[in-house]
Scaffold this active site. Structure first.
Site, PDB file in Angstrom:
ATOM      1  CG  ASN A 137     -27.490  36.199  80.884  1.00 32.67           C
ATOM      2  OD1 ASN A 137     -27.149  35.433  81.780  1.00 32.67           O
ATOM      3  ND2 ASN A 137     -27.751  37.478  81.106  1.00 32.67           N
ATOM      4  CG  ASP A 159     -35.859  45.427  73.782  1.00 26.13           C
ATOM      5  OD1 ASP A 159     -35.869  46.191  72.801  1.00 26.13           O
ATOM      6  OD2 ASP A 159     -35.562  45.807  74.926  1.00 26.13           O
ATOM      7  CE1 TYR A 238     -49.875  41.290  81.966  1.00 25.35           C
ATOM      8  CE2 TYR A 238     -47.694  42.022  81.253  1.00 25.35           C
ATOM      9  CZ  TYR A 238     -48.827  42.218  82.011  1.00 25.35           C
ATOM     10  OH  TYR A 238     -48.928  43.322  82.807  1.00 25.35           O
TER      11      TYR A 238
END
Length: 290
Positions: A137, A159, A238
């Site tokens: 994490n 994000d 990607y």
């Protein structure tokens, strides 16, 4: 060298994480049953990869990471600079940069093991000894590196976390974490499709008087790069390929992060992105956030 946490002299397959009981154990069993066979195979294969270290929060809370402060001598066996890619996904940037700069060490960090498998396997197959992957994490990234152990950080298509600044990888909350292991004045790179994240980070840098080294809101229509910089910035992930397919501008900036000085969040409202990921709509009806 073993890379799975050790409990009582035995090594557990990563998906089991650690012995658990009761409701937590049942929830873990349910997750494993719904996990695809392909993912399970990738997790099992990654247990054999010498370039992968798997320490999610549930493990590192109990088992200290003994290589903290010793990446150079215990893994890379050199004194070359270390560069992190946080949220590395499939590892395209980590592997791509490692090929371009054999005299620099690169570590890709992500919690999504099935994605990381691709880059880790490619690095092994191509014999890239200057590549490692850390499955953990990012919120606890400072538990794995000592002061001055890392020279640069790449944030590629993170994000934007439009609702929660503390989860934003360019927030002052994370900048203070990076300061614990980044060299004084180390470089932070941000490459993103998100206008929200790019705008927020620009305000954060300006508000805290951090030295901005370069900034463009349309990377692939910006001229004047030298050959080496162009090669670095032309590596595509990607997700980046998806954003370009949608016609979105790719944005990039890099800035220095000095170790000293109090950091403060910018008090501005920023228009939200009108999407959240490829072919999906935005998260909520809100139009702006701080």
């Amino acid at each position: 060298m073993h890379h799975s946490p050790q409990f009582g002299g035995k090594y557990f397959v990563f998906r089991s994480r650690r012995p658990v009981i009761g409701k937590k154990y049942l929830n873990l069993q349910a997750k494993e049953k719904t996990m695809s066979k392909g993912k399970l195979q990738k997790f099992a294969e990654m247990e054999t990869f010498k370039n992968v270290f798997q320490y999610p929060y549930s493990v590192i809370a109990d088992i200290p990471f003994e290589m903290k402060g010793h990446w150079h001598e215990q893994y890379f066996h050199n004194r070359n600079p270390i560069v992190l890619e946080l949220g590395c996904g499939k590892g395209e940037y980590t592997v791509g940069l490692a090929k371009l700069f054999p005299d620099v060490n690169f570590i890709g960090v992500d919690i999504k093991g099935a994605r990381m498998h691709k880059g880790a396997k490619e690095a092994l197959e191509q014999g890239l000894g200057n590549v490692a992957f850390l499955r953990t994490n990012i919120e606890i990234i400072d538990r794995f590196f000592e002061e001055d152990e890392v020279g640069e950080i790449w944030l590629t298509f993170s994000d934007p976390q439009m609702k929660n600044p503390r989860k934003r990888l360019t927030s002052t909350h994370f900048m203070n974490r990076y300061r614990r292991f980044l060299v004084d004045g180390g470089i932070i790179h941000l490459k993103t499709d998100s206008n929200f994240l790019f705008t927020y980070t620009s305000y954060m840098v300006e508000h805290n008087s951090l030295p901005m080294l370069f900034r463009t809101d349309d990377l692939y229509h910006t001229e004047g790069f030298d050959g080496q910089t162009q090669a670095i910035l032309s590596i595509q992930t990607y997700y980046e390929a998806q954003w370009i397919e949608r016609g979105l501008n790719i944005k990039y900036m890099k800035f220095n992060l000095p170790r000293n000085g109090t950091l403060a969040e910018p008090n501005v409202e920023i228009e939200l992105d009108d999407y959240r990921s490829f072919r999906r709509t935005k998260r909520s009806g809100l139009q702006a956030a701080r």
